[in-house]
Write a protein that holds these residues in place. Structure first.
Motif, PDB file in Angstrom:
ATOM      1  N   GLU A 180      15.942 -60.360 118.145  1.00  0.00           N
ATOM      2  CA  GLU A 180      15.053 -59.368 117.526  1.00  0.00           C
ATOM      3  C   GLU A 180      13.609 -59.835 117.593  1.00  0.00           C
ATOM      4  OE1 GLU A 180      13.446 -56.141 115.564  1.00  0.00           O
ATOM      5  OE2 GLU A 180      15.365 -56.385 116.587  1.00  0.00           O
ATOM      6  N   ILE A 181      13.375 -61.127 117.357  1.00  0.00           N
ATOM      7  CA  ILE A 181      12.019 -61.666 117.432  1.00  0.00           C
ATOM      8  C   ILE A 181      11.462 -61.532 118.847  1.00  0.00           C
ATOM      9  CG2 ILE A 181      10.692 -63.818 117.350  1.00  0.00           C
ATOM     10  CD1 ILE A 181      12.394 -64.657 114.953  1.00  0.00           C
ATOM     11  N   GLU A 182      12.317 -61.809 119.834  1.00  0.00           N
ATOM     12  CA  GLU A 182      11.862 -61.849 121.229  1.00  0.00           C
ATOM     13  C   GLU A 182      12.025 -60.513 121.949  1.00  0.00           C
ATOM     14  OE1 GLU A 182      14.102 -65.034 122.890  1.00  0.00           O
ATOM     15  OE2 GLU A 182      13.411 -66.481 121.401  1.00  0.00           O
ATOM     16  N   ARG A 183      12.487 -59.473 121.246  1.00  0.00           N
ATOM     17  CA  ARG A 183      12.707 -58.180 121.889  1.00  0.00           C
ATOM     18  C   ARG A 183      11.424 -57.667 122.515  1.00  0.00           C
ATOM     19  NH1 ARG A 183      12.851 -52.948 119.331  1.00  0.00           N
ATOM     20  NH2 ARG A 183      12.828 -53.976 117.295  1.00  0.00           N
ATOM     21  N   GLY A 216      -2.868 -68.841 109.005  1.00  0.00           N
ATOM     22  CA  GLY A 216      -1.744 -68.851 109.936  1.00  0.00           C
ATOM     23  C   GLY A 216      -2.212 -68.873 111.369  1.00  0.00           C
ATOM     24  N   GLY A 217      -1.668 -69.791 112.145  1.00  0.00           N
ATOM     25  CA  GLY A 217      -2.007 -69.865 113.557  1.00  0.00           C
ATOM     26  C   GLY A 217      -1.389 -68.716 114.330  1.00  0.00           C
ATOM     27  N   PRO A 218      -1.634 -68.661 115.625  1.00  0.00           N
ATOM     28  CA  PRO A 218      -1.103 -67.577 116.456  1.00  0.00           C
ATOM     29  C   PRO A 218       0.419 -67.504 116.396  1.00  0.00           C
ATOM     30  CG  PRO A 218      -2.752 -68.844 117.659  1.00  0.00           C
ATOM     31  CD  PRO A 218      -2.465 -69.607 116.412  1.00  0.00           C
ATOM     32  N   GLY A 219       0.938 -66.293 116.245  1.00  0.00           N
ATOM     33  CA  GLY A 219       2.381 -66.098 116.282  1.00  0.00           C
ATOM     34  C   GLY A 219       3.122 -66.439 115.015  1.00  0.00           C
ATOM     35  N   THR A 220       2.410 -66.754 113.933  1.00  0.00           N
ATOM     36  CA  THR A 220       3.089 -67.106 112.682  1.00  0.00           C
ATOM     37  C   THR A 220       3.413 -65.878 111.842  1.00  0.00           C
ATOM     38  OG1 THR A 220       0.938 -67.489 111.629  1.00  0.00           O
ATOM     39  CG2 THR A 220       2.067 -69.405 112.565  1.00  0.00           C
ATOM     40  N   GLY A 221       2.976 -64.713 112.276  1.00  0.00           N
ATOM     41  CA  GLY A 221       3.331 -63.480 111.576  1.00  0.00           C
ATOM     42  C   GLY A 221       2.472 -63.152 110.384  1.00  0.00           C
ATOM     43  N   ARG A 537       6.324 -66.057 117.496  1.00  0.00           N
ATOM     44  CA  ARG A 537       5.985 -65.167 118.601  1.00  0.00           C
ATOM     45  C   ARG A 537       5.623 -65.898 119.893  1.00  0.00           C
ATOM     46  NH1 ARG A 537       8.407 -60.902 116.596  1.00  0.00           N
ATOM     47  NH2 ARG A 537       7.495 -60.088 114.688  1.00  0.00           N
ATOM     48  N   VAL A 538       4.821 -66.940 119.786  1.00  0.00           N
ATOM     49  CA  VAL A 538       4.292 -67.577 120.985  1.00  0.00           C
ATOM     50  C   VAL A 538       5.271 -68.641 121.494  1.00  0.00           C
ATOM     51  CG1 VAL A 538       2.310 -68.764 121.988  1.00  0.00           C
ATOM     52  CG2 VAL A 538       1.981 -67.201 120.060  1.00  0.00           C
ATOM     53  N   PRO A 539       5.628 -68.617 122.787  1.00  0.00           N
ATOM     54  CA  PRO A 539       6.562 -69.605 123.343  1.00  0.00           C
ATOM     55  C   PRO A 539       6.040 -71.036 123.210  1.00  0.00           C
ATOM     56  CG  PRO A 539       6.295 -67.753 124.839  1.00  0.00           C
ATOM     57  CD  PRO A 539       5.252 -67.592 123.780  1.00  0.00           C
TER      58      PRO A 539
END
Length: 693
Positions: A180-183, A216-221, A537-539
């Motif tokens: 779901e996160i990576e959809r 919050g850094g990038p991709g932390t929501g 979010r961020v790989p």
């Protein structure tokens, strides 16, 4: 954790029946829930209000409420009605009777009940839903089983069980949660109710009375957390917030368009959205400031300069006020008038409110004299005296009306006026920096800048108090100046705030240096500061590469740690020019999901021309992607807050050099490197910045 129906296996088996097929039973419950929601909507649509409203105003208000309720009950076909299930060991809030089984609850985006009023889906914000996000093996919170559901479109295709009360079952990572996160994403930002993590849930469910600041850094929501907190507060304090209002403040229109569907998808349709520029739009902005002027105008010291300049209009009376009523003359001496003026100044109320109170104070002094003379004046007499021409003339002289825009116009045009009120606050060079080279002749002809509009908003509030809302969410807050923080803070003086940002992504010359300082300017110095460091979010490879810049742009921050099991992909390529960039775009578009081509602002026209020549359609930030058009051409200056499944970043060095200084350029580069959810390709013909190598 056990998956009763793995995601990658067929789910339909003709040989099974709902009685022995758990997935079929869940599908049956989904169908019944959708039917119940449809019935709830039809019940509202069938309401007849013709005999229950006293007048057309009440009828219109009630009709609007019904219309909003109908919209909130819409069943979105591609949005799961529920995404989880909780099986309690005992009924929540009750002691378990011997041999009795606990209740089970389906957790979804909104409440759904059947014809008898029994719940079929529980709102994710309800207290009984909280264990879905926080229960664990260490603290099962009375949960025997937590079930997550997987969907393809709107169809329930899989489920996954976690038996929290079974000590023999080892805790594992949920594959459905990861999927779901990576959809892949096409279109605007979506809600995260199915994937909220415990540390996020704590922030979402924090109380209305306190303010929260989320670093919050990038991709932390952090953006999703802020929006879901609004939804939670509207659920928990609906009546109060219906009276006082809620507002989401974003950095630009593109960003607001990107997030605008999140709250409606959760059934919340009343939350206003605006940029800071929208909030302070007292004048038309047609001009720009250079960086030094914008920094000074955005400094908190300007608030004191404005206050001094405004209250300099108040002068002490030198003449008495004589009111004639009939054959009598009533005289209020100058020294008594001065005492009244000083009392109003000491009360520190708004300039306009004090000016409105002054004639009533003078009239009261006259009434005291009337009573001493044996008369019996009432309130009507006092109002008449307050409107007397002599009183009005005195007020006009002593406490004149001031137009906020004209006040700022004079400060920026008149060196002597500015010097008088900036003494001890701004030095001579700073004063010279903000003075207009060519003074404007009027408010309408002036070429106001964004920073000027903020000054006018400050002056407006000094004259008349700004309306306060119940709750304000301020996103991408790190880019605001102290005066902009004050402008937002005025909108929630009696309410609370959720402040969201990342100090490492500050890309303005006046970017926030610390959250403590920012909260002080906002008027929320008691806010709790939370830090999100888990990257959803961020790989991993992408955030690791981007984090090389942190020691140069924000050395005190904790790097984001990606918790993604799927590392995505990351590649740096030498480029021969726009042809190679176009080829890379074609390559990324072969994948499912959205693609963002990000480049320095000056390079955008050239790339747009190359894409058009190659027959590749694209959209601008803020426009909605479709299945046919999945490529967005993004100027680096507008990338903040946006996310794409795949990102192609062209010429990192150009992103850096397009900014006025290296630190700002590196921060802009950090932003652009961290927009990818599944994969990042970096292309460059010129050498990469040293900080990346």
């Amino acid at each position: 954790m056990s998956a009763s129906t793995p995601v990658d296996e067929p789910v339909d088996n003709p040989a099974t029946t709902p009685a022995d097929d758990p997935l079929a039973r869940e599908r049956s419950h989904l169908a019944a829930s959708r039917s119940a929601l449809r019935a709830m909507r039809e019940d509202v649509e069938a309401l007849d209000i013709s005999d229950v409203t006293a007048n057309w105003v009440n009828a219109a208000a009630l009709a609007h409420q019904i219309e909003e309720r109908i919209k909130a009950l819409a069943d979105l076909s591609d949005t799961p009605l529920f995404f989880g299930r909780l099986d309690y060991l005992r009924s929540p809030g009750a002691e378990q009777a011997e041999g009795a089984e606990g209740e089970l609850f389906y957790i979804g985006r909104r409440h759904v009940h059947d014809a008898d009023g029994d719940p079929m889906v529980i709102d994710w914000r309800a207290p009984v839903s909280q264990p879905f996000y926080r229960a664990s093996k260490k603290d099962p919170m009375d949960i025997a089983l937590r079930r997550r559901f997987g969907y393809t479109g709107g169809d329930l295709t899989a489920y996954e069980d976690e038996r929290l009360s079974d000590p023999s079952e080892a805790a594992t990572t949920s594959k459905l949660l990861q999927q779901e996160i990576e959809r892949p994403r096409v279109g605007p930002m979506r809600d995260i109710v199915a994937t909220i993590q415990p540390e996020q849930d704590e922030i979402v469910r924090s109380g209305l009375s306190g303010s929260v600041c989320v670093q919050g850094g990038p991709g932390t929501g952090k953006t999703a957390v802020g929006l879901h907190r609004v939804a939670y507060l509207l659920y928990a304090h609906r009546e109060r917030l219906a009276r006082t209002g809620t507002l989401v403040v974003g950095p630009n229109r593109s960003f607001l368009h990107y997030i605008e569907q999140v709250l409606p998808a959760l059934g919340e349709l009343t939350v206003a959205q605006a940029t800071v520029d929208d909030l302070v739009a007292h004048v038309e902005v047609r001009g720009t400031d250079d960086a030094p002027a914008a920094v000074v105008k955005g400094d908190a010291r300007m608030a004191q300069v404005l206050r001094r300049a405004l209250y300099a209009h108040v002068t002490m009376p030198t003449e008495p006020v004589v009111v004639v009523r009939g054959s009598r003359r009533w005289r209020v001496p100058a020294y008594e008038l001065e005492e009244i003026v000083r009392q109003l100044l000491d009360r520190d109320i708004r300039y306009g409110a004090a000016r409105d109170a002054l004639p009533q104070r003078v009239a009261h002094a006259v009434l005291v004299r009337m009573e001493r003379a044996g008369e019996a004046p009432d309130d009507r007499v006092q109002d008449a005296v307050a409107r007397d021409s002599a009183v009005k003339a005195a007020v006009k002289t002593v406490w004149p009306a001031v137009d906020p825009a004209k006040l700022v116009l004079r400060l920026l045009s008149d060196p002597e006026f500015l010097a008088e009120h900036a003494e001890g606050l701004l030095d001579e060079q700073e004063q010279k920096t903000i003075l207009w080279a060519k003074p404007a002749r009027s408010v309408k002809s002036a070429k106001w800048s964004v920073a000027d509009a903020v000054l006018i908003d400050e002056a407006t509030d000094l004259v008349q108090r700004t309306h306060s809302l119940g709750h304000v969410v301020l996103d991408e807050a790190q880019d605001l100046s102290p005066m902009q923080y004050r402008a937002v803070g005025r909108r929630c003086t009696t309410g609370s705030a959720t402040v969201l940002g990342d100090l490492a992504q500050g890309t303005t010359p006046w970017a926030t240096r610390s959250w403590e300082e920012a909260l002080l300017h906002l008027g929320k110095q008691d806010a709790v500061i939370e830090e999100l460091t888990a990257g959803f979010r961020v790989p991993t490879d992408v955030i690791t590469y981007a984090s090389r810049l942190l020691t140069h742009i924000a050395p005190g921050l904790t790097p984001v740690a990606s918790i993604r099991e799927n590392p995505g992909f990351f590649e740096v390529r030498r480029s021969g020019g726009t042809d190679d960039v176009v080829s890379a775009c074609r390559e990324l578009l072969r994948n499912e999901g959205s693609v963002g081509l990000i480049a320095a602002d000056p390079h955008i026209p050239e790339l747009a021309k190359a894409l058009t020549a190659a027959g590749i359609t694209y959209i601008a930030p803020g426009e909605e992607t479709t299945r046919e058009t999945r490529l967005t051409l993004v100027p680096a200056s507008l990338a903040k807050g946006l996310e794409y499944d795949y990102v192609l970043l062209d010429e990192p060095r150009a992103v850096v050099t397009a900014e006025p200084d290296e630190r700002t350029g590196l921060r802009r580069l950090y932003v652009t490197l961290t927009r990818a959810v599944s994969g990042l390709v970096v292309t460059h013909a010129t050498p990469l910045p040293d900080q990346l190598t």
